[in-house]
Design a protein around this motif. Sequence first.
Motif, PDB file in Angstrom:
ATOM      1  N   UNK A  66       0.836  -1.210   0.000  1.00  0.00           N
ATOM      2  CA  UNK A  66       0.000   0.000   0.000  1.00  0.00           C
ATOM      3  C   UNK A  66       0.866   1.254   0.000  1.00  0.00           C
ATOM      4  N   UNK A  67       0.508   2.200  -0.848  1.00  0.00           N
ATOM      5  CA  UNK A  67       1.116   3.537  -0.813  1.00  0.00           C
ATOM      6  C   UNK A  67       0.154   4.529  -1.460  1.00  0.00           C
ATOM      7  N   UNK A  68       0.448   5.804  -1.249  1.00  0.00           N
ATOM      8  CA  UNK A  68      -0.396   6.869  -1.804  1.00  0.00           C
ATOM      9  C   UNK A  68       0.494   7.965  -2.371  1.00  0.00           C
ATOM     10  N   UNK A  69      -0.002   8.637  -3.397  1.00  0.00           N
ATOM     11  CA  UNK A  69       0.638   9.836  -3.941  1.00  0.00           C
ATOM     12  C   UNK A  69      -0.391  10.954  -3.901  1.00  0.00           C
ATOM     13  N   UNK A  80      -9.208  21.623  -2.934  1.00  0.00           N
ATOM     14  CA  UNK A  80      -9.264  20.269  -3.482  1.00  0.00           C
ATOM     15  C   UNK A  80      -7.894  19.647  -3.545  1.00  0.00           C
ATOM     16  N   UNK A  81      -7.853  18.336  -3.499  1.00  0.00           N
ATOM     17  CA  UNK A  81      -6.615  17.582  -3.654  1.00  0.00           C
ATOM     18  C   UNK A  81      -6.972  16.162  -4.073  1.00  0.00           C
ATOM     19  N   UNK A  82      -5.993  15.442  -4.609  1.00  0.00           N
ATOM     20  CA  UNK A  82      -6.219  14.088  -5.105  1.00  0.00           C
ATOM     21  C   UNK A  82      -5.224  13.142  -4.443  1.00  0.00           C
ATOM     22  N   UNK A  83      -5.718  12.000  -3.977  1.00  0.00           N
ATOM     23  CA  UNK A  83      -4.854  10.939  -3.479  1.00  0.00           C
ATOM     24  C   UNK A  83      -4.932   9.762  -4.437  1.00  0.00           C
ATOM     25  N   UNK A  84      -3.794   9.362  -4.986  1.00  0.00           N
ATOM     26  CA  UNK A  84      -3.716   8.203  -5.873  1.00  0.00           C
ATOM     27  C   UNK A  84      -3.211   7.035  -5.030  1.00  0.00           C
ATOM     28  N   UNK A  85      -4.065   6.042  -4.812  1.00  0.00           N
ATOM     29  CA  UNK A  85      -3.738   4.969  -3.869  1.00  0.00           C
ATOM     30  C   UNK A  85      -3.528   3.642  -4.593  1.00  0.00           C
ATOM     31  N   UNK A  86      -2.638   2.838  -4.020  1.00  0.00           N
ATOM     32  CA  UNK A  86      -2.291   1.535  -4.576  1.00  0.00           C
ATOM     33  C   UNK A  86      -2.181   0.526  -3.432  1.00  0.00           C
ATOM     34  N   UNK A  87      -2.611  -0.692  -3.675  1.00  0.00           N
ATOM     35  CA  UNK A  87      -2.473  -1.730  -2.658  1.00  0.00           C
ATOM     36  C   UNK A  87      -3.149  -3.017  -3.089  1.00  0.00           C
TER      37      UNK A  87
END
Length: 232
Positions: A66-69, A80-87
Amino acid sequence: MTNHVPSAAESASARPHRLRNLTGLGCAAITVIGLLSAGAAQADTFVPLPDGRETGPGVTLTRVGEHATVSPSMAANGVGRVAWVTGTVAAEVTDAPRVERPGPYSSPGNGNGTNNSSTHGASQVNAGYIIGCQVSVGDKAITAGMSANVGTTSAGVSGSVGVQLGPGEVKLVQVGFKDILEPGRYAVGYRDFGIDLQGCGGYAQARSYAVVEIIGNNYSKTVLYGAPFSIG
């Protein structure tokens, strides 16, 4: 052939031209530095997150990779903001009733961050994120958000989802799920899934969740939470 030696008057008249050139170079350098500073302020932030493991009745639930950008929102409106998540979430299920075919799905928003497996006749593994605006997403915030049934936003097939969130609010974002039709291994993987948060002028936090619901006479629910992280 004689070398021409510039007179004092000629040297004096050439100085302003050289100064103008140097001044122009100085302005260009300042402009470049200014652009670099602006770019650095808009840089993405990479957030590594720890793996997790939780054991429940008849199931072992894990999360790995798991990680986020975190990036500024494309809306560029300051709130506003965006979190790109992976896991990857995986459930090793040793005890679940065999189901030939699940019944009709209930719509997202049935509470506790799931599709409410018991309503469509199949066990299920479910993964997503809890988002809070000006709320520290600890256990109390999660419990409050779930018990209040704030609703789950589902991404469908787009790979991203928009979330409108005001101060003090908590919402659940479902990334994906799989029905468990018999004992075995079931996984939900996602890569660069986008969560576009709008409307939150203060700080925001996110935290992953994974849920396995086993239906039947020995109903159980096993929940694995990830580490909270800031999304600006």
